[in-house]
Design a protein around this motif. Structure first.
Motif, PDB file in Angstrom:
ATOM      1  N   CYS A 155       0.812   3.457   2.124  1.00 28.40           N
ATOM      2  CA  CYS A 155       1.002   3.846   3.419  1.00 28.40           C
ATOM      3  C   CYS A 155       2.156   2.801   3.961  1.00 28.40           C
ATOM      4  N   CYS A 172       0.656  -1.207   0.198  1.00 26.81           N
ATOM      5  CA  CYS A 172       0.041  -0.040   0.102  1.00 26.81           C
ATOM      6  C   CYS A 172       0.999   1.248  -0.046  1.00 26.81           C
ATOM      7  N   CYS A 212      -4.875   1.489   6.416  1.00 26.57           N
ATOM      8  CA  CYS A 212      -5.477   2.788   5.783  1.00 26.57           C
ATOM      9  C   CYS A 212      -6.626   2.585   5.150  1.00 26.57           C
ATOM     10  N   CYS A 234      -6.425  -2.176   2.218  1.00 26.89           N
ATOM     11  CA  CYS A 234      -5.381  -2.039   3.132  1.00 26.89           C
ATOM     12  C   CYS A 234      -6.057  -2.164   4.617  1.00 26.89           C
ATOM     13  N   SER A 294       2.085  -0.370   4.166  1.00 25.75           N
ATOM     14  CA  SER A 294       1.769  -1.754   4.862  1.00 25.75           C
ATOM     15  C   SER A 294       1.347  -2.842   3.620  1.00 25.75           C
TER      16      SER A 294
HETATM   17 ZN   LIG Z   1      -2.437   1.555   3.460  1.00 27.35          ZN
END
Ligand SMILES: [Zn+2]
Ligand SMILES: [Zn+2]
Length: 146
Positions: A43, A41, A66, A63, A45
């Motif tokens: 973010c 992701c 997030c 995800c 992850s």
């Molecule tokens: Zn994420």
């Protein structure tokens, strides 16, 4: 990373172990895997909920951290027709790592098939949740849309 192949299921200790699994799976299914990309992701992850329709060739990851949704590779195009199956593991987990193995028509060439591999984030069991044909070119941009 390592894969324990001694039991009924292959178990990976690391998200990258999906690569070894889809390579073995691809060889068995006659489309050998030449390229692999692990889903990550924006973010950072690598833990997702996964929904897919194997018939339409659609896979969507969400995800866990997030909540961002992403359609894998070219699957957004076919998403409207999709009847999603939700991924869950026999251990009760709904969180998985996701990686895509690509089979190429020839070395350095276009994609002919892709496999959506997964690894349970809780117990490590490896599997292939969906796969579909790619029959157009250019197609190598799909490596970056996992
Ligand atoms: Zn994420
Ligand atoms: Zn599990």
């Amino acid at each position: 990373m390592s894969i324990d192949t001694s039991g009924k299921w292959w178990v990976g200790t690391n998200p990258e172990d999906i690569k070894g699994f889809v390579e073995a799976y691809g060889t068995q299914c006659s489309y050998a895997v030449h390229e692999f990309r692990l889903a990550k992701c924006v973010c950072g992850s690598v833990d997702f909920y996964l929904d897919a329709d194997d018939t339409e060739g659609v896979a969507k990851r969400t995800c866990v951290k997030c909540s961002r949704e992403h359609f894998l590779c070219d699957s957004e195009e076919f998403a409207e027709e999709a009847e999603f199956a939700h991924w869950s593991c026999g251990c009760g987990s709904e969180v998985t790592n996701v990686g895509v193995g690509f089979s190429l028509r020839k070395k350095g060439g276009e994609i002919r098939w892709l496999y959506v591999g997964c690894r349970c984030a809780k117990c490590g069991i490896l599997g292939c949740f969906a796969g579909w044909k790619i029959d157009y070119s250019p197609s190598r941009q799909l490596f970056d849309r996992v």
